[in-house]
Design a protein around this motif. Sequence first.
Motif, PDB file in Angstrom:
ATOM      1  N   ALA A  56      36.630  51.586  43.328  1.00 18.21           N
ATOM      2  CA  ALA A  56      36.157  52.742  42.560  1.00 18.21           C
ATOM      3  C   ALA A  56      35.058  53.486  43.324  1.00 18.21           C
ATOM      4  N   SER A  57      34.160  52.749  43.965  1.00 20.49           N
ATOM      5  CA  SER A  57      33.102  53.390  44.752  1.00 20.49           C
ATOM      6  C   SER A  57      33.691  54.170  45.916  1.00 20.49           C
ATOM      7  N   TRP A  58      34.673  53.583  46.572  1.00 21.09           N
ATOM      8  CA  TRP A  58      35.302  54.269  47.704  1.00 21.09           C
ATOM      9  C   TRP A  58      36.065  55.502  47.216  1.00 21.09           C
ATOM     10  N   TRP A  59      36.822  55.365  46.112  1.00 25.28           N
ATOM     11  CA  TRP A  59      37.658  56.468  45.614  1.00 25.28           C
ATOM     12  C   TRP A  59      36.802  57.620  45.101  1.00 25.28           C
ATOM     13  N   ILE A  68      38.900  40.259  41.704  1.00 28.68           N
ATOM     14  CA  ILE A  68      38.962  41.392  40.781  1.00 28.68           C
ATOM     15  C   ILE A  68      37.558  41.934  40.516  1.00 28.68           C
ATOM     16  N   TYR A  69      36.601  41.054  40.290  1.00 27.22           N
ATOM     17  CA  TYR A  69      35.219  41.477  40.004  1.00 27.22           C
ATOM     18  C   TYR A  69      34.609  42.248  41.165  1.00 27.22           C
ATOM     19  N   LEU A  70      34.958  41.853  42.386  1.00 24.75           N
ATOM     20  CA  LEU A  70      34.444  42.580  43.548  1.00 24.75           C
ATOM     21  C   LEU A  70      35.326  43.770  43.917  1.00 24.75           C
ATOM     22  N   MET A 124      40.888  26.595  40.998  1.00 25.69           N
ATOM     23  CA  MET A 124      40.225  27.289  42.099  1.00 25.69           C
ATOM     24  C   MET A 124      40.931  28.611  42.399  1.00 25.69           C
ATOM     25  N   ALA A 125      42.246  28.613  42.290  1.00 27.83           N
ATOM     26  CA  ALA A 125      42.987  29.851  42.539  1.00 27.83           C
ATOM     27  C   ALA A 125      42.646  30.896  41.472  1.00 27.83           C
ATOM     28  N   LEU A 126      42.541  30.460  40.232  1.00 25.73           N
ATOM     29  CA  LEU A 126      42.176  31.392  39.154  1.00 25.73           C
ATOM     30  C   LEU A 126      40.777  31.954  39.358  1.00 25.73           C
ATOM     31  N   GLU A 127      39.840  31.093  39.744  1.00 20.87           N
ATOM     32  CA  GLU A 127      38.465  31.562  39.995  1.00 20.87           C
ATOM     33  C   GLU A 127      38.433  32.523  41.182  1.00 20.87           C
ATOM     34  N   GLY A 128      39.204  32.241  42.200  1.00 19.54           N
ATOM     35  CA  GLY A 128      39.276  33.150  43.352  1.00 19.54           C
ATOM     36  C   GLY A 128      39.854  34.503  42.968  1.00 19.54           C
ATOM     37  N   TRP A 129      40.903  34.453  42.149  1.00 18.12           N
ATOM     38  CA  TRP A 129      41.513  35.695  41.667  1.00 18.12           C
ATOM     39  C   TRP A 129      40.521  36.508  40.836  1.00 18.12           C
ATOM     40  N   LYS A 130      39.815  35.932  39.927  1.00 22.50           N
ATOM     41  CA  LYS A 130      38.816  36.635  39.108  1.00 22.50           C
ATOM     42  C   LYS A 130      37.685  37.182  39.973  1.00 22.50           C
ATOM     43  N   PHE A 131      37.243  36.382  40.961  1.00 22.72           N
ATOM     44  CA  PHE A 131      36.186  36.843  41.851  1.00 22.72           C
ATOM     45  C   PHE A 131      36.646  38.068  42.644  1.00 22.72           C
TER      46      PHE A 131
END
Length: 111
Positions: free
Chosen positions: A25-28, A17-19, A8-15
Motif C-alpha cells: 500500500a505504501s509503494w502503490w 500478510i502483516y508486513l 509455523m507455516a501459519l505464523e509465517g503466512w500471517k507475518f
Amino acid sequence: MVKGRTGMALEGWKFGIYLGIPLLASWWYGDPERQKAAAEYWQYVKYPPNPTVGMKEKFIEQRQKYEEQRKVYSEQLKKLDDLAGSENDHKKDLQQNRGFWWKLAFWSKQE
C-alpha cells in the motif's frame, strides 16, 4: 495450540500478510501521480479563494470610481457656487441702492 511445522507455516503466512499489505500500500499510494489523481478525484482539500488575488485591479476600479464621483461632485459645487454667487451679487446691488441714510446707520457693520 501450535503443532510443529503446521503452526509455523501459519505464523509465517500471517507475518507476511502483516508486513506485505502495508508495504504494498505504501509503494502503490506513495506514487505522486496517484496521490494527485486521488486528491483531485476525492477533493480532499478545498481551499477558499485567495482574497489578495486581483486586488490591484480592484484598487484601480475603485480609484476610477472615486475620480468620477469627485468630478461630478466638483461640478455640482461649481453650479451651487454660481447660484450662490448670483444671489450675493443681487444682495450687494440692493445694499448699494439703499441710499445715504442706510449707509449712515450701518456704516460700522460694512466690510
